[in-house]
Design a protein around this motif. Structure first.
Motif, mmCIF file in Angstrom:
data_model
loop_
_atom_site.group_PDB
_atom_site.id
_atom_site.type_symbol
_atom_site.label_atom_id
_atom_site.label_comp_id
_atom_site.label_asym_id
_atom_site.label_seq_id
_atom_site.Cartn_x
_atom_site.Cartn_y
_atom_site.Cartn_z
ATOM 1 N N ASN A 1 0.882 -1.581 -0.298
ATOM 2 C CA ASN A 1 -0.185 0.149 -0.144
ATOM 3 C C ASN A 1 0.506 1.315 -0.173
ATOM 4 O O ASN A 1 1.453 1.739 0.818
ATOM 5 C CB ASN A 1 -0.769 -0.165 1.017
ATOM 6 C CG ASN A 1 -1.787 1.252 1.202
ATOM 7 O OD1 ASN A 1 -1.770 2.300 0.419
ATOM 8 N ND2 ASN A 1 -2.180 1.239 2.686
ATOM 9 N N ARG A 2 1.212 1.588 -0.779
ATOM 10 C CA ARG A 2 2.158 3.055 -1.327
ATOM 11 C C ARG A 2 1.107 4.573 -0.604
ATOM 12 O O ARG A 2 1.555 5.547 -0.281
ATOM 13 C CB ARG A 2 2.130 3.624 -2.220
ATOM 14 C CG ARG A 2 3.594 2.715 -3.062
ATOM 15 C CD ARG A 2 3.768 3.305 -4.473
ATOM 16 N NE ARG A 2 4.521 4.095 -4.302
ATOM 17 C CZ ARG A 2 5.707 4.806 -4.010
ATOM 18 N NH1 ARG A 2 6.330 3.248 -3.553
ATOM 19 N NH2 ARG A 2 5.796 5.039 -3.434
ATOM 20 N N THR B 1 2.466 -2.038 -6.095
ATOM 21 C CA THR B 1 1.810 -0.961 -5.169
ATOM 22 C C THR B 1 0.434 -1.242 -5.959
ATOM 23 O O THR B 1 0.105 -1.372 -6.812
ATOM 24 C CB THR B 1 2.817 -0.552 -5.782
ATOM 25 O OG1 THR B 1 3.154 -0.088 -6.979
ATOM 26 C CG2 THR B 1 4.654 -0.411 -4.764
ATOM 27 N N TYR B 2 -0.190 -0.879 -4.836
ATOM 28 C CA TYR B 2 -1.514 0.025 -4.788
ATOM 29 C C TYR B 2 -1.822 1.069 -4.570
ATOM 30 O O TYR B 2 -0.927 1.441 -3.354
ATOM 31 C CB TYR B 2 -2.513 -1.660 -4.655
ATOM 32 C CG TYR B 2 -2.681 -1.470 -3.415
ATOM 33 C CD1 TYR B 2 -3.677 -0.585 -2.558
ATOM 34 C CD2 TYR B 2 -2.125 -2.458 -2.924
ATOM 35 C CE1 TYR B 2 -3.445 -0.625 -1.097
ATOM 36 C CE2 TYR B 2 -2.081 -2.577 -1.541
ATOM 37 C CZ TYR B 2 -3.042 -1.850 -0.309
ATOM 38 O OH TYR B 2 -3.375 -2.295 0.602
ATOM 39 N N SER B 3 -2.355 1.727 -5.056
ATOM 40 C CA SER B 3 -2.811 3.205 -4.132
ATOM 41 C C SER B 3 -3.956 3.834 -4.401
ATOM 42 O O SER B 3 -4.649 3.851 -5.724
ATOM 43 C CB SER B 3 -1.199 4.380 -4.616
ATOM 44 O OG SER B 3 -1.860 5.599 -3.990
ATOM 45 N N ASP C 1 -1.532 7.897 -5.160
ATOM 46 C CA ASP C 1 0.221 7.375 -5.702
ATOM 47 C C ASP C 1 -0.118 7.585 -7.160
ATOM 48 O O ASP C 1 -0.231 6.288 -7.790
ATOM 49 C CB ASP C 1 0.791 6.422 -4.722
ATOM 50 C CG ASP C 1 2.333 7.491 -5.257
ATOM 51 O OD1 ASP C 1 2.858 7.119 -6.449
ATOM 52 O OD2 ASP C 1 2.583 7.021 -4.346
ATOM 53 N N PRO C 2 0.017 8.297 -8.354
ATOM 54 C CA PRO C 2 -0.114 7.971 -9.404
ATOM 55 C C PRO C 2 1.083 7.012 -9.981
ATOM 56 O O PRO C 2 1.303 6.228 -10.824
ATOM 57 C CB PRO C 2 0.620 8.575 -10.570
ATOM 58 C CG PRO C 2 1.205 10.075 -9.148
ATOM 59 C CD PRO C 2 0.665 9.382 -7.812
ATOM 60 N N SER C 3 2.637 6.918 -9.027
ATOM 61 C CA SER C 3 3.407 5.805 -9.179
ATOM 62 C C SER C 3 3.101 4.660 -9.278
ATOM 63 O O SER C 3 3.958 3.180 -9.311
ATOM 64 C CB SER C 3 4.655 6.016 -8.784
ATOM 65 O OG SER C 3 4.412 6.220 -7.346
ATOM 66 N N LEU D 1 -6.433 3.982 -8.511
ATOM 67 C CA LEU D 1 -7.697 5.133 -8.450
ATOM 68 C C LEU D 1 -7.340 5.140 -10.009
ATOM 69 O O LEU D 1 -6.520 6.140 -9.737
ATOM 70 C CB LEU D 1 -8.112 5.448 -7.834
ATOM 71 C CG LEU D 1 -9.627 6.592 -7.371
ATOM 72 C CD1 LEU D 1 -10.202 5.273 -7.387
ATOM 73 C CD2 LEU D 1 -9.752 6.846 -6.102
ATOM 74 N N ALA D 2 -8.555 5.299 -10.597
ATOM 75 C CA ALA D 2 -7.924 6.337 -12.336
ATOM 76 C C ALA D 2 -9.045 7.211 -12.216
ATOM 77 O O ALA D 2 -9.022 7.610 -13.311
ATOM 78 C CB ALA D 2 -8.078 5.158 -13.146
#
Length: 464
Positions: free
Chosen positions: A226-227, A245-247, A250-252, A257-258
């Motif tokens: 979880n970032r 990674t997921y967030s 955080d766009p990295s 989520l988009a």
């Protein structure tokens, strides 16, 4: 593989006091009310009951083997020669050894899930996604401790293709034992928040203990990170395992989520990016925290090789967990959100935020029982929660429990009118107050620690 007495001895490292090593055993049980004939009864010590006191009940139900403690109460040795008796130093530890032995006979992926908030919902979401294409074993409810996890693993059968195991801890040392018996191939830590501080004492110790799930992963295994949690990002940089990674922010992150999140009529919809592929998710539960749980579950499944289409289909089929943001629409237009299963500061504020968003301007009444196991910081954490709730603009706040007074104090000092706050002495007073101050089309959120039994409030409202 079928159990025999000899295999029980091998798995536990115990000593056979009597009986036939070749005797077949049909299963493992710790509860005489649920055991089947031919089972092995493991006599576990408990806070209120000692399993050794139920040996005669197990005999009456035709148990064929017993695992008992060398420190058992006097006179608790089964007498009939036809049964086998294995003595161990610690029966709870022996149960874990049995589970580890059994798990290693099943060469399947095992997903281990821990964290301060969201474990059970995320486990159910992972299970829903993986069940689209696989036969999945997962804990029943939140059967996630040193008894629940081994009993879950011991129910593995040849038809299972993957297991999803929630792991909850209260004190140091428990996570090490849970990962030893489950041997996970995938590890997810949802987040680190103040919870169980009476046993774990500090956020750093919570992090240290829960991180043992990741540390146990072998090279080539998968750690899901979880970032949005800086502590977890820091630990993830030291891992040998493969990471994904997921967030929410955080766009990295590889899974993220988009776009906008929408909540209405018990559904939450949002766009999700899995690598470069965008999908639309329709999740049958409310809350931004549930969106984060869903993104975590998506990262687990996608990291295990599931397709984006399978992820979307699985999340839409997820069945909300009882007493976790469970919605009830009443005939008079009111809505009750039952989130009464348990509570800590992070999960409680997330629930209030979700209810504020979902109620869409309708009056929101927040009913909170105190949060337990927060140690010396309990008063401060309750006060801070009240401060945060005051900033959300809820219509009314009702609390229960001694620490509930601190929530009210924090809310009033945060600017919430004293007339909008009420501290109750018991569940009945809460119900009477709600009835006397009922407002058309209001929403009522109910939450609190398990020991506060806040479901009694929900049951009382629904019974009217």
């Amino acid at each position: 593989m079928d159990w025999t007495v000899a295999k029980l001895v091998e798995a536990t490292g115990g000593r056979l006091l009597q009986g036939n090593p070749d005797l077949p055993v049909t299963g493992i049980s710790t509860d005489t009310r649920l055991m089947q004939p031919g089972s092995c009864f493991v006599a576990l010590p408990g806070e209120r009951y000692d399993g050794h006191r139920f040996i005669m009940d197990a005999l009456a139900r035709n148990a064929t083997a017993f695992i008992i403690s060398s420190a058992r109460p006097e006179g608790c040795l089964p007498a009939p020669d036809k049964v086998s008796v294995i003595e161990v130093q610690d029966t709870l530890y022996a149960l874990g050894k049995l589970a580890g032995y059994w798990r290693r006979q099943h060469l399947i992926p095992v997903v281990g899930i821990t964290g301060s908030n969201g474990k059970t919902s995320t486990k159910e979401m992972v299970g829903a996604i993986l069940s689209v294409r696989h036969r999945v074993l997962k804990n029943e409810g939140n059967f996630n401790n040193l008894i629940g996890v081994p009993l879950t693993l011991l129910s593995l059968q040849p038809h299972h293709e993957v297991a999803v195991v929630e792991m909850g801890i209260n004190v140091p040392g428990e996570m090490a034992r849970l990962v030893e018996m489950s041997d996970p191939t995938v590890g997810l830590i949802t987040n680190i928040y103040p919870a169980h501080l009476e046993g774990l004492h500090s956020m750093e110790q919570i992090l240290q203990e829960k991180s043992k799930l990741w540390m146990a992963l072998k090279e080539g295994a998968l750690a899901v990170v979880n970032r949005d949690d800086e502590r977890l990002v820091r630990v993830a940089g030291t891992l040998k395992a493969r990471t994904i990674t997921y967030s929410l922010q955080d766009p990295s992150a590889r899974v993220k989520l988009a776009g906008e999140v929408e909540m209405r009529e018990g559904w939450t919809t949002f766009p999700l990016l899995l690598g470069t592929e965008r999908i639309s998710v329709r999740l049958p539960v409310l809350g931004l925290h549930q969106v984060q749980n869903a993104i975590a579950a998506a990262a687990v499944a996608w990291g295990m090789g599931e397709s984006p289409e399978t992820v979307a289909r699985g999340l839409s089929s997820y069945q909300p967990v009882k007493q976790r943001m469970q919605m009830h629409h009443l005939r008079d237009g009111r809505v009750v959100i039952d989130d009464s299963y348990n509570a800590n500061p992070g999960s409680t504020f997330a629930a209030v935020q979700a209810a504020c968003t979902a109620s869409a301007g309708k009056p929101l009444v927040v009913v909170l029982g105190e949060m337990r196991e927060l140690g010396p910081e309990s008063a401060r954490l309750h006060w801070e929660l009240g401060q945060k709730i005051a900033a959300l603009g809820v219509a009314r706040l009702i609390t229960l429990g001694e620490m509930g007074k601190e929530i009210v104090r924090g809310a009033e000092e945060g600017g919430m009118p004293a007339a909008a706050c009420h501290h109750a002495q018991d569940h009945e007073e809460i119900l009477d107050f709600l009835k006397a101050n009922r407002v058309a089309n209001e929403w009522v959120l109910v939450k609190g620690s398990r020991a506060m039994a806040m479901e009694r409030v929900v049951e009382g409202i629904l019974a009217e």
